[in-house]
Motif scaffolding. Structure first.
Motif, PDB file in Angstrom:
ATOM      1  N   GLY A 485       0.777  -1.237   0.000  1.00 37.59           N
ATOM      2  CA  GLY A 485       0.000   0.000   0.000  1.00 37.59           C
ATOM      3  C   GLY A 485       0.800   1.274   0.000  1.00 37.59           C
ATOM      4  O   GLY A 485       0.239   2.377  -0.088  1.00 37.59           O
ATOM      5  N   SER A 486       2.125   1.192   0.126  1.00 36.79           N
ATOM      6  CA  SER A 486       2.976   2.386   0.148  1.00 36.79           C
ATOM      7  C   SER A 486       2.884   3.136  -1.184  1.00 36.79           C
ATOM      8  O   SER A 486       2.836   2.516  -2.246  1.00 36.79           O
ATOM      9  N   PRO A 487       2.861   4.501  -1.143  1.00 33.13           N
ATOM     10  CA  PRO A 487       2.920   5.385   0.027  1.00 33.13           C
ATOM     11  C   PRO A 487       1.540   5.823   0.537  1.00 33.13           C
ATOM     12  O   PRO A 487       1.463   6.626   1.439  1.00 33.13           O
ATOM     13  N   VAL A 488       0.468   5.291  -0.052  1.00 31.38           N
ATOM     14  CA  VAL A 488      -0.873   5.731   0.330  1.00 31.38           C
ATOM     15  C   VAL A 488      -1.220   5.257   1.740  1.00 31.38           C
ATOM     16  O   VAL A 488      -1.731   6.010   2.558  1.00 31.38           O
ATOM     17  N   VAL A 489      -0.946   3.995   2.017  1.00 23.20           N
ATOM     18  CA  VAL A 489      -1.245   3.438   3.340  1.00 23.20           C
ATOM     19  C   VAL A 489      -0.071   3.736   4.273  1.00 23.20           C
ATOM     20  O   VAL A 489       1.053   3.300   4.036  1.00 23.20           O
ATOM     21  N   GLN A 490      -0.349   4.486   5.315  1.00 27.82           N
ATOM     22  CA  GLN A 490       0.685   4.896   6.267  1.00 27.82           C
ATOM     23  C   GLN A 490       0.808   3.911   7.422  1.00 27.82           C
ATOM     24  O   GLN A 490       1.892   3.662   7.921  1.00 27.82           O
ATOM     25  N   ASP A 491      -0.308   3.351   7.842  1.00 22.45           N
ATOM     26  CA  ASP A 491      -0.291   2.342   8.905  1.00 22.45           C
ATOM     27  C   ASP A 491      -1.583   1.549   8.844  1.00 22.45           C
ATOM     28  O   ASP A 491      -2.543   1.950   8.177  1.00 22.45           O
ATOM     29  N   VAL A 492      -1.599   0.435   9.554  1.00 18.07           N
ATOM     30  CA  VAL A 492      -2.769  -0.445   9.495  1.00 18.07           C
ATOM     31  C   VAL A 492      -2.909  -1.161  10.829  1.00 18.07           C
ATOM     32  O   VAL A 492      -1.921  -1.499  11.481  1.00 18.07           O
ATOM     33  N   VAL A 493      -4.143  -1.373  11.236  1.00 15.34           N
ATOM     34  CA  VAL A 493      -4.460  -2.188  12.406  1.00 15.34           C
ATOM     35  C   VAL A 493      -5.373  -3.305  11.934  1.00 15.34           C
ATOM     36  O   VAL A 493      -6.370  -3.061  11.245  1.00 15.34           O
ATOM     37  N   LEU A 494      -5.007  -4.531  12.308  1.00 14.90           N
ATOM     38  CA  LEU A 494      -5.768  -5.700  11.876  1.00 14.90           C
ATOM     39  C   LEU A 494      -6.734  -6.150  12.959  1.00 14.90           C
ATOM     40  O   LEU A 494      -6.412  -6.130  14.148  1.00 14.90           O
ATOM     41  N   ALA A 495      -7.925  -6.562  12.547  1.00 14.73           N
ATOM     42  CA  ALA A 495      -8.968  -7.047  13.457  1.00 14.73           C
ATOM     43  C   ALA A 495      -9.385  -8.448  13.026  1.00 14.73           C
ATOM     44  O   ALA A 495      -9.089  -8.881  11.916  1.00 14.73           O
ATOM     45  N   GLY A 496     -10.076  -9.138  13.930  1.00 18.33           N
ATOM     46  CA  GLY A 496     -10.581 -10.461  13.564  1.00 18.33           C
ATOM     47  C   GLY A 496     -10.615 -11.458  14.693  1.00 18.33           C
ATOM     48  O   GLY A 496     -10.907 -12.641  14.456  1.00 18.33           O
ATOM     49  N   LEU A 497     -10.333 -11.026  15.924  1.00 17.47           N
ATOM     50  CA  LEU A 497     -10.363 -11.942  17.054  1.00 17.47           C
ATOM     51  C   LEU A 497     -11.738 -12.614  17.155  1.00 17.47           C
ATOM     52  O   LEU A 497     -12.763 -11.934  17.250  1.00 17.47           O
ATOM     53  N   ASP A 498     -11.741 -13.942  17.104  1.00 15.15           N
ATOM     54  CA  ASP A 498     -12.957 -14.756  17.215  1.00 15.15           C
ATOM     55  C   ASP A 498     -13.960 -14.495  16.090  1.00 15.15           C
ATOM     56  O   ASP A 498     -15.142 -14.831  16.210  1.00 15.15           O
ATOM     57  N   GLN A 499     -13.494 -13.897  14.993  1.00 13.80           N
ATOM     58  CA  GLN A 499     -14.340 -13.668  13.820  1.00 13.80           C
ATOM     59  C   GLN A 499     -13.990 -14.669  12.721  1.00 13.80           C
ATOM     60  O   GLN A 499     -13.009 -15.409  12.829  1.00 13.80           O
ATOM     61  N   GLU A 500     -14.789 -14.653  11.662  1.00 10.91           N
ATOM     62  CA  GLU A 500     -14.571 -15.619  10.580  1.00 10.91           C
ATOM     63  C   GLU A 500     -13.447 -15.198   9.642  1.00 10.91           C
ATOM     64  O   GLU A 500     -12.891 -16.041   8.927  1.00 10.91           O
ATOM     65  N   TYR A 501     -13.121 -13.904   9.614  1.00  2.00           N
ATOM     66  CA  TYR A 501     -12.138 -13.416   8.652  1.00  2.00           C
ATOM     67  C   TYR A 501     -11.354 -12.239   9.237  1.00  2.00           C
ATOM     68  O   TYR A 501     -11.758 -11.632  10.234  1.00  2.00           O
ATOM     69  N   VAL A 502     -10.224 -11.941   8.605  1.00  4.27           N
ATOM     70  CA  VAL A 502      -9.382 -10.802   8.985  1.00  4.27           C
ATOM     71  C   VAL A 502      -9.873  -9.559   8.256  1.00  4.27           C
ATOM     72  O   VAL A 502     -10.249  -9.614   7.080  1.00  4.27           O
ATOM     73  N   SER A 503      -9.887  -8.445   8.973  1.00  4.65           N
ATOM     74  CA  SER A 503     -10.211  -7.160   8.350  1.00  4.65           C
ATOM     75  C   SER A 503      -9.183  -6.125   8.802  1.00  4.65           C
ATOM     76  O   SER A 503      -8.349  -6.396   9.672  1.00  4.65           O
ATOM     77  N   ALA A 504      -9.241  -4.946   8.212  1.00  2.29           N
ATOM     78  CA  ALA A 504      -8.197  -3.953   8.462  1.00  2.29           C
ATOM     79  C   ALA A 504      -8.769  -2.549   8.597  1.00  2.29           C
ATOM     80  O   ALA A 504      -9.692  -2.168   7.864  1.00  2.29           O
ATOM     81  N   ILE A 505      -8.224  -1.799   9.541  1.00  3.94           N
ATOM     82  CA  ILE A 505      -8.471  -0.360   9.645  1.00  3.94           C
ATOM     83  C   ILE A 505      -7.233   0.325   9.076  1.00  3.94           C
ATOM     84  O   ILE A 505      -6.119   0.131   9.587  1.00  3.94           O
TER      85      ILE A 505
END
Length: 598
Positions: A485-505
């Protein structure tokens, strides 16, 4: 003339034990180091008295730098002022404000006569809405003297501090509310200063550095003189080019963090070099100040966080004269605090080759506030993003199995004895053999050859399981997102604890998004981030990433853009710009809910 970087040896010894843990040591012995950090100041003041040590730009330019000789004279005067206040054991000095010449002089004076001091994040005093972290840190410190560069700018914080500690001496340089810094400089030193310095030992507390509070309120990491001096010797042995000729640094990294305050200031002082204080930082306004400084000064080594290198790149690519000045004397580039995206790495290497005819090595390592900071270095040319290297001389590294990962732990002269006024936190930070438990996971490049180094494998506590029971390696997946994602994406936080799939903020780079959407520079950030071109980029990014995904653990099903920047009050971000995954997920629960709403 172009200079070639020289690096220390990297031979290591590996021992696998019956309990599954692995010990790694450097074959290189740690060489002698001074007992106190200001012994180096006294040494250089005697041997190279006119060598510039510290400089900071003012309205008229860089002005007259502080030489080693006049730094020592000022330090001795301030030290006498401090002794006259009759500090008792446990009394401290709190420094609330930014990097400055006066900040450095006060800190060195405290170090010289054995008074613990603590540089506290300026954000706690200036951008906080409730002073909760400032109140917490001051309560732990119980300071006898509190310093702020500008009395008016820090007036609300100083008023709060005075309410907590009515008898504390409040010192400022500009617009003082109580004591002027000039009063400290005007003090005549006596033999008491030398006698106090003689009583300082390696076990004396030098400073207290507060962590960013990623798992709660900040903890005060005790830094002894031995810890700091040992680590500076370890760094110098890893990079002997720093000792071959006095280094020159142009640096913005905050001194309330170990990277800026211990590593960078310490390396300049330890090796008789010069540090130019850069009042810029990797923000839309601050980067202009940094670039202006780099147009005028040529560093011998340049330190930054990945975000800083990303923001500097467009200027280096657009300005041949800036490139020439920047790379002229450069031994190496060094980054820490987060992973440097490989595209950024490759562009920096290409620029150095184009400018100098050679590739300037890009170096990193691994460490933390508790290790002074440096524990590992990938101190050889040809390294790459994610490579952490091998242990520094004199440090014992233990790798402990934790599920399918290896946690790295440290024991050595550069490791903290614990946390200030927090015995429970200290006790839980070390294992039964006295190794500091970092929470960082690593893996070998080649298990049969430890000299090839270790790779970062995420944080033990950051990884999570999906509802299927599949573990998600956050560190590796995050690095993939940032690289793609560089240089547009500066940072990312991943979510998905106990969920069916991984997602991203996703946290985006406003300038890169403006260019992507072809919008004016003054367009509000929320408008920029919601532009269709930005959303199209995000959609294409996920599609590109998922083409190589091998399963649910490394496939990002959905992503959402964070429209508001991370908050330091909520603990979402540190001064260096690194994100706290746990805090972001906690305080942006609405975004997480959207990601898992069908």
């Amino acid at each position: 003339m172009t200079q070639t970087a020289t690096f220390g040896p990297i031979a290591t010894r590996k021992l696998t034990r019956s309990d599954g843990s692995i010990l790694i040591h450097s074959e290189q012995a740690l060489q002698p180091f001074p007992q106190t950090i200001t012994q180096k100041l006294m040494h250089w003041a005697g041997h190279t008295p006119d060598q510039p040590f510290l400089a900071r730009r003012n309205a008229a330019g860089w002005g007259q730098p502080l030489t080693y000789a006049n730094t020592l004279r000022r330090v001795e005067a301030i030290a006498q002022y401090l002794l006259d206040l009759q500090f008792a054991e446990g009394d401290t000095i709190a420094i609330l404000s930014e990097n400055s010449l006066e900040h450095a002089l006060l800190a060195l004076a405290a170090l010289h006569v054995g008074i613990p001091y603590s540089p506290i994040s300026p954000a706690y005093a200036l951008t906080s809405g409730d002073f909760s972290k400032l109140r917490h840190t001051l309560t732990l410190l119980a300071p006898k003297l509190i310093f702020a560069q500008n009395g008016r700018e820090y007036a609300p914080a100083l008023a709060m501090a005075r309410g907590l500690f009515p008898t504390a001496r409040l010192v400022s340089v500009e617009e003082p509310v109580a004591v002027s810094f000039n009063d400290l400089l005007a003090t005549t030193p006596t033999t008491a200063v030398a006698k106090a310095h003689e009583r300082v030992t390696g076990d004396t507390v030098a400073k207290i550095l507060f962590t960013s509070g990623s798992t709660g309120l900040p903890k005060g990491v005790i830094n002894t003189h031995r810890m700091w001096c040992a680590n500076l010797q370890q760094i110098t042995q890893a990079f002997p080019c720093l000792a071959a000729k006095p280094p020159v640094f142009i640096d913005w990294l905050p001194w309330n963090h170990t990277f800026g305050g211990n590593h960078n200031v310490g390396m300049a002082l330890y090796n008789g070099g010069t540090l130019y204080i850069d009042d810029g930082k990797p923000t839309p306004d601050g980067i202009e100040t940094t670039v202006q400084n780099l147009r005028e000064l040529s560093p011998t080594a340049y330190f930054n966080v990945p975000k800083g290198f990303s923001m500097l790149l467009p200027y280096l690519e657009a300005e041949p004269d800036l490139r020439a000045t920047f790379f002229r004397n450069l031994h190496f580039l060094f980054y820490a605090g987060a992973s440097l995206a490989q595209p950024v790495w490759s562009r920096l290497e290409a620029l150095s080759r184009e400018t100098t005819g050679r590739v300037v090595p890009i170096i990193t390592g691994l460490g933390c506030t508790e290790s002074g900071p440096s524990a590992l270095f990938a101190n050889w040319p040809g390294s790459y993003s994610g490579l952490l290297g091998v242990p520094v001389a004199g440090l014992s590294v233990k790798l402990v199995p934790d599920g399918n990962k290896l946690e790295i732990r440290y024991k050595g002269p550069n490791v903290t004895p614990g946390y200030w006024q927090q015995t429970a936190a200290t006790a839980s930070a070390f294992d039964e053999e006295g190794y500091y438990k970092t929470g960082d996971a690593v893996r070998f490049v080649d298990e049969t050859d430890p000299d090839k180094g270790l790779l970062f494998d995420g944080r033990i506590a950051e990884d999570f399981k999906l509802s299927t029971g599949t573990w998600v390696n956050v560190g590796i997946l995050k690095a993939s997102v940032l690289a793609a994602g560089s240089p547009v994406v500066q940072d990312v936080v991943l979510a998905g604890l106990d969920q069916e799939y991984v997602s991203a903020i996703l946290f985006l780079n406003p300038q890169a998004c403006q260019q992507l959407a072809d919008l004016p520079a003054n367009t509000p950030q929320r408008v920029v981030f919601q532009h269709p071109a930005v959303q199209q980029f995000v959609d294409a990014l996920l599609a590109r990433l998922n083409q190589t995904a091998t399963g649910s653990a490394n496939r990002i099903a959905r992503a959402i853009v964070a429209l508001d920047p991370p908050s330091i009050d909520l603990g979402e971000i540190t001064d260096k710009g690194s994100l706290n995954q746990r805090a972001v997920l906690q305080h942006r629960a609405v975004l997480v809910q959207q990601l898992y709403t069908k």
